[in-house]
Design an enzyme around this catalytic site. Sequence first.
Site, short mmCIF file in Angstrom:
data_model
loop_
_atom_site.label_atom_id
_atom_site.label_comp_id
_atom_site.label_asym_id
_atom_site.label_seq_id
_atom_site.Cartn_x
_atom_site.Cartn_y
_atom_site.Cartn_z
CB SER A 553 -28.87 35.18 -95.08
OG SER A 553 -27.91 36.15 -94.16
CE1 TYR A 566 -26.17 37.63 -99.45
CE2 TYR A 566 -26.54 38.38 -97.05
CZ TYR A 566 -26.31 37.18 -98.19
OH TYR A 566 -25.88 35.89 -97.58
#
Length: 676
Positions: A553, A566
């Site tokens: 990400s 996350y």
Amino acid sequence: MSTASDLVSRSHRLGADPKNTNYAGGNTSAKGTETDPVTGEPVELLWVKGSGGDLGTLTEAGLAVLRLDRVRALVDVYPGVDREDEMVAAFDYCLHGKGGAAPSIDTAMHALVDAAHVDHLHPDSGIAFATAKDGEKLTKKAFGEKVVWVPWRRPGFQLGLDIAAIKRAHPNAIGCILGGHGITAWGDTSTEAEANSLWIIRTAEQYLVENGKKAPFGREVAKNRALPEAERRAKAAALAPTIRGLASHDKPMVGHFTDSDVVLDFLASANAPKLAALGTSCPDHFLRTKVTPMLLDLPAGASVDASIARLKELHEQYRADYTAYYERHATADSPAIRGADPLIVLVPGVGMFSFGANKQTARVAGEFYVNAINVMRGAESISSYAPIDEREKFRIEYWALEEAKLQRMPQPKSHATRVALVTGAASGIGKAIATRLAADGACVVIADLDLAKAQEAAAEIGGTDVAIGVAVNVTDAEAIAKGVQEAVLAFGGIDIVVNNAGVSLSKPLLETTEKDWDFQHDIMAKGSFLVSKACAPVLIEQGMGGDVIYIASKNSVFAGPNNIAYSATKADQAHQVRLLAVELGEHGIKVNGINPDGVVKGSGIFAAGWGANRAKTYGIPEEDLGKFYAQRTILKREVLPENVANAVSVLTGPDLSHTTGLHIPVDAGVAAAFLR
């Protein structure tokens, strides 16, 4: 019903039953009269299944349509059996109308036999007579005067002349047994031809049942008896990467595994080694299986390590033997050797591994060897199995006409022969990746927590020759191992691993619980580690290189708000890329990562609450989140799952063969996440 449509219907009925003929085997024809659009006069035509078609799925477009007067006129210019291959090119000058399929080598058989309808088929029961040592005598005994024996001759113009002459000499005959090959039947009507074909097949089957020995393969060898199913499949999965690597020494192959009773019973018999060494006989069989299989000469209970060591020894011998076979028979104008690796590998107690340029070809090769086993059983039950000799097999396998057919095949796609396992692939980015890789020619394994959704996604992508769905919980090493086992049994191995499974909770530090932290790290950081660890031995043992892709990400390098857990786990994944690129590089395995951002459309993560939380954080409606992410990028473009899939395709394709340890941003340009 037109002549062509009636022929297609008959072909479908005959091709629907594997007892009648094998996949893509045999051909059917019909003769009739139509009006010539040029002269307005009636013209006699032949409709015949074209080259490369399959009876069970034949369409009218798969028929070659020829003028009978022109085909029959070729008899007057036929230069003899030594130049009979030239007649195939001559068929092109006999075609009627536009479109249609290319005429096959068997066109002469259908055109020259004086019957309105002709069927040429490859039933196991018929080939059992065709390959029996005293097949001619048995044919007369089983069928009387209704079926005539034709000695082996390579398919072609001369065989057509031979069968035409035999029919003239035996006016009461309804068909013939072609030595070493198959059967041909005829009739004045389509119904009669079909009935005659089925009568020959069923009569052969009945004769084998009523007169065949009960144990045609000899006694059962206890040490080669089939292992229990769970043990058998576990051993097959453990051996599969080694066997696929051996079968791919010359060129990459996709694999297929079969542990049917037919195969296991054959491998448990005393005569299996002798019969396997004799090879297959019907041209349709050995063109797909090679002339002989490779048989592991260890008992079923042999350890995996001992089996692997012996398989590698046998592979060296197989390659030497096959090369010697080629050199014994090759002439100055023979096509180059196409590879010396086996296409069929037999393991007593376990089953059969078959290989091809794609999954369908690999599966069909296995089906053809099952046909060959059935033929051997039938021939051995009433006589002894006596296939055509080695030189004739070579003349078929390295036939210039077969080589030309291979050269006409389309070029393989970028990911042909590659097998990809994608986690979290039932939706969103994972599904887009699997769809793109399949479109690029790969076989794909849709691994997802939800088996039903995984299977549904696989079905959307294609049939089981293209994609399968498996249940995998990436936090459970045992579940991952089971998924990997299913993958290697389905396709022979794994070449591409995409760690895509993910989840997210959007919370600031003070609201993030230990459970939240563990939940996300278990799925992404730990899950990627476990999947990579489970797949790496397969990639290494195959010796074919491979790719591991991490869908990380933008947050792995960018400190966004309210997502401590996350972002931290994505950073963990990003560093796994670097670590594994170094560790696995010596095996030719590339490891790369992709850093997407703002992939809202189709995303399971966003649909599960992440989108609502991020929208709240940014103070916008959730339905505008994709547009919001797009406007904060340099390119002002929304990032879609397909954009990530494109990056996976490039990273695992041939153009970046020398790239490893790379992270590619797929975020439409987020300056704060530029890699430094």
